[in-house]
Write an enzyme that holds these catalytic residues in place. Structure first.
Site, PDB file in Angstrom:
ATOM      1  N   LYS A 141      -5.301  -8.053  11.401  1.00  0.00           N
ATOM      2  CA  LYS A 141      -6.402  -8.252  10.444  1.00  0.00           C
ATOM      3  C   LYS A 141      -5.740  -8.679   9.134  1.00  0.00           C
ATOM      4  CE  LYS A 141      -8.523  -6.854   7.317  1.00  0.00           C
ATOM      5  NZ  LYS A 141      -8.527  -7.621   6.027  1.00  0.00           N
ATOM      6  N   GLU A 196       3.455   0.412   4.190  1.00  0.00           N
ATOM      7  CA  GLU A 196       4.233  -0.180   3.094  1.00  0.00           C
ATOM      8  C   GLU A 196       3.278  -0.281   1.922  1.00  0.00           C
ATOM      9  OE1 GLU A 196       7.311  -0.707   3.319  1.00  0.00           O
ATOM     10  OE2 GLU A 196       7.653  -0.790   5.467  1.00  0.00           O
ATOM     11  N   CYS A 219       5.213  -5.990  -4.271  1.00  0.00           N
ATOM     12  CA  CYS A 219       5.352  -4.545  -4.451  1.00  0.00           C
ATOM     13  C   CYS A 219       6.775  -4.156  -4.842  1.00  0.00           C
ATOM     14  CB  CYS A 219       4.894  -3.807  -3.202  1.00  0.00           C
ATOM     15  SG  CYS A 219       5.600  -4.500  -1.726  1.00  0.00           S
ATOM     16  N   GLU A 262       1.184   0.295 -11.087  1.00  0.00           N
ATOM     17  CA  GLU A 262       1.629  -1.016 -10.659  1.00  0.00           C
ATOM     18  C   GLU A 262       0.900  -2.101 -11.453  1.00  0.00           C
ATOM     19  OE1 GLU A 262       2.870  -2.457  -6.224  1.00  0.00           O
ATOM     20  OE2 GLU A 262       0.859  -1.686  -6.464  1.00  0.00           O
TER      21      GLU A 262
HETATM   22  P1  ADP Z   1      -4.510  -5.381  -2.304  1.00  0.00           P
HETATM   23  O1  ADP Z   1      -4.742  -4.629  -3.549  1.00  0.00           O
HETATM   24  O2  ADP Z   1      -3.163  -5.956  -2.116  1.00  0.00           O
HETATM   25  O3  ADP Z   1      -5.602  -6.326  -1.925  1.00  0.00           O
HETATM   26  P2  ADP Z   1      -5.528  -3.620  -0.300  1.00  0.00           P
HETATM   27  O4  ADP Z   1      -4.915  -2.335   0.098  1.00  0.00           O
HETATM   28  O5  ADP Z   1      -6.876  -3.587  -0.908  1.00  0.00           O
HETATM   29  O6  ADP Z   1      -4.447  -4.270  -1.232  1.00  0.00           O
HETATM   30  O7  ADP Z   1      -5.580  -4.623   0.906  1.00  0.00           O
HETATM   31  C1  ADP Z   1      -4.572  -4.780   1.870  1.00  0.00           C
HETATM   32  C2  ADP Z   1      -5.211  -5.053   3.212  1.00  0.00           C
HETATM   33  O8  ADP Z   1      -6.023  -3.922   3.548  1.00  0.00           O
HETATM   34  C3  ADP Z   1      -6.143  -6.254   3.250  1.00  0.00           C
HETATM   35  O9  ADP Z   1      -6.054  -6.853   4.534  1.00  0.00           O
HETATM   36  C4  ADP Z   1      -7.507  -5.631   3.056  1.00  0.00           C
HETATM   37  O10 ADP Z   1      -8.544  -6.429   3.587  1.00  0.00           O
HETATM   38  C5  ADP Z   1      -7.345  -4.338   3.836  1.00  0.00           C
HETATM   39  N1  ADP Z   1      -8.252  -3.249   3.463  1.00  0.00           N
HETATM   40  C6  ADP Z   1      -8.808  -2.992   2.253  1.00  0.00           C
HETATM   41  N2  ADP Z   1      -9.571  -1.884   2.319  1.00  0.00           N
HETATM   42  C7  ADP Z   1      -9.493  -1.419   3.585  1.00  0.00           C
HETATM   43  C8  ADP Z   1     -10.044  -0.289   4.285  1.00  0.00           C
HETATM   44  N3  ADP Z   1     -10.828   0.589   3.692  1.00  0.00           N
HETATM   45  N4  ADP Z   1      -9.744  -0.151   5.594  1.00  0.00           N
HETATM   46  C9  ADP Z   1      -8.921  -1.020   6.217  1.00  0.00           C
HETATM   47  N5  ADP Z   1      -8.379  -2.081   5.609  1.00  0.00           N
HETATM   48  C10 ADP Z   1      -8.648  -2.287   4.320  1.00  0.00           C
END
Ligand code: ADP
Length: 484
Positions: A173, A249, A283, A387
């Site tokens: 995903k 990570e 990161c 961050e």
């Molecule tokens: P960033 O701040 O780098 O966007 P996120 O942690 O929000 O970091 O996103 C990293 C990945 O996690 C993306 O693929 C995002 O779509 C996914 N993501 C965000 N929220 C959720 C959630 N509640 N459950 C699963 N995946 C998520």
């Protein structure tokens, strides 16, 4: 313009709901592609396909899996220009960085493929002449990979290459902002001969529900995630219900320490490279610059001069080294941290401003932030705690090794730390004293495919890269044989 479906069981298919979403170029706001918008039903299809493919893939010999990964590596490298351009279009990083990322992404595929052949077991001397103790490694099963937008290719290969090497099918995903690189990569893996069901791709704007569906399914035995600490914690909680293996990570807040005996020009070049790569959106970017007071002003001046020379703009244009931030929220966060620092007494010695339109870029929807250097920074400022994920270098002076190591460690994150010194004894003391998973000693760019990448504390769990990355996709089975 590219239009992609979901990739399930070896075929490109519509999402069950038939929905699509648009992918935009963060430098211009233009639409650069369209992807299927998958949901929980699509996750179910992908998990079923992967589950079915598991015994087939796990029973291929290590040599066969390695050969397919080798072919995938070669295809990725031979499509470096195309993949790099797709990446810059959807993510914004300068082309030179995008090409470098494609090579880095490919390196994980090559190295993991080679490690596939070295998944060794063990025999242990038993306590009885009638017993034999064997230790056997087996693939954990179907693995899910959830990846971020800042490294659209390498965060994927860093998970799926070791998974495939170990014998695990995967469901990817990717971040909703950068699905096009993921789609093209999946096509190349397919072309290299990955059997149907072994790689599945769900693009989606519904990350929470898609993520929950992956984590609720007991057939998924492993989750590999790169992203925010906040989301990592949610996933770890969800993984607990079916006791999946997890690799996380997460965020970082890297200190970059420059001692007075450092080679200052070299250290300044490396701070710039570490801090401003990907417009500060990694990161492991230097997030706090600690400089010994006796060289403080001289070093700050070097940084400011270098930062002012960096050209900001559309990553597709020549000589641009600072692209856009991924979106308006990212720019709000950076701007907020800079304003907070200024309100609390920081001095701006380079940059400091946000822009929507830069150079030839036509968009008003783009979000740029000038490469910025701040002085007179104190621990109370948000930028020293949270961050930044943007091109801002806050500098703080220090007077002793003990003080700076304490400051560096005084943070909930523990991903990467860097320091510059020419004193060998100090290099050993400081490297051992830093509570971080990755320490660069006179090295601002330690990441490489064969080394264990990962963090201490709230920066995550597990390691990606080399044999450590493959180990995360294996179960250890102890077989006790009574031969009497
Ligand atoms: P960033 O701040 O780098 O966007 P996120 O942690 O929000 O970091 O996103 C990293 C990945 O996690 C993306 O693929 C995002 O779509 C996914 N993501 C965000 N929220 C959720 C959630 N509640 N459950 C699963 N995946 C998520």
């Amino acid at each position: 313009m590219k239009r992609y479906g979901l990739f399930i069981n070896g075929e490109w298919t519509h999402a069950l709901q038939g929905e699509f979403y648009e992918v935009t170029n963060p430098a211009t706001g233009e639409i650069v592609g369209v992807c299927a918008d998958g949901d929980e039903g699509d996750v179910e299809r992908a998990v079923s396909a992967a589950h079915q493919a598991f015994p087939v893939w796990a029973n291929r010999t290590a040599r066969e899996r390695a050969d397919i990964l080798r072919r995938s590596y070669e295809l990725i490298v031979s499509h470096k220009d195309e993949l790099g351009e797709i990446m810059t279009l959807e993510q914004g990083k300068p082309l030179a960085e995008a090409y470098a990322e494609v090579q880095y992404a490919a390196d994980f595929v090559e190295w993991s493929g080679e490690e596939a052949k070295r998944i060794y077991g063990e025999t242990i001397p038993a306590s009885s002449p009638d017993k034999r103790i064997w230790v056997h490694k087996q693939p954990v099963g179907v693995a899910a990979a959830i990846t971020p937008w800042n490294f659209p290719a390498s965060m994927i290969t860093r998970k799926i290459a070791p998974a495939l090497a170990a014998g695990c099918p995967v469901i990817i995903k990717p971040a909703e902002q950068t699905p096009l690189t993921a789609c093209r990569l999946v096509e190349l893996f397919q072309e290299a001969g990955v059997p149907k069901g072994v790689i599945n791709l769900i693009t989606s704007t519904r990350a929470p529900s898609v993520g929950s569906a992956m984590l609720a399914d007991e057939r998924v035995r492993k989750i590999g995630f790169t992203g925010s600490t906040e989301v990592g914690k949610i996933l770890m909680k969800q993984a607990a219900d079916t006791m999946k293996k997890v690799s996380l990570e997460l965020g970082g807040h890297a200190p970059f320490i420059v001692f007075a005996d450092a080679e200052l020009d070299r250290a300044a070049d490396e701070v710039i490279a570490s801090k401003f790569r990907n417009a500060g959106q990694t990161c492991v970017c230097a997030n706090r610059i600690y400089v010994e007071e006796s060289i403080g002003n001289a070093f700050a001046e070097r940084l400011a001069q270098r930062a002012k020379k960096l050209k900001m703009g559309n990553g597709l244009e020549k000589d641009v080294s600072i692209g856009p931030l991924i979106d308006g929220n990212a720019a709000d966060k950076v701007e907020g941290q800079v304003k907070d620092a200024i309100n609390k007494g920081a001095e701006v010695i380079a940059g400091g401003h946000r822009h929507t339109k830069v150079g030839k870029n036509p968009g008003e929807k783009a979000h740029f932030f000038e490469p910025t250097v701040l002085l007179q920074v104190t621990d109370e400022m948000e930028i020293m705690q949270e961050e930044t994920f943007g091109p801002v270098a806050p500098i703080q002076f220090f007077n002793s090794e003990e003080e700076v190591v304490k400051k560096a460690n005084n943070n909930r994150y523990g991903l990467a730390a860097y320091f510059y010194t020419q004193d060998l004894a100090r290099a050993i003391r400081v490297a051992e004293g830093l509570e971080f998973g990755i320490v660069g000693v006179n090295d601002g760019a330690p990441s490489t495919a064969q080394a264990p990448f990962g963090g201490f504390k709230e920066s995550g769990l597990g390691r990606e890269g080399g044999k450590y990355g493959v180990e995360e996709f294996l179960e250890t089975k102890y077989i006790s044989v009574n031969i009497k």
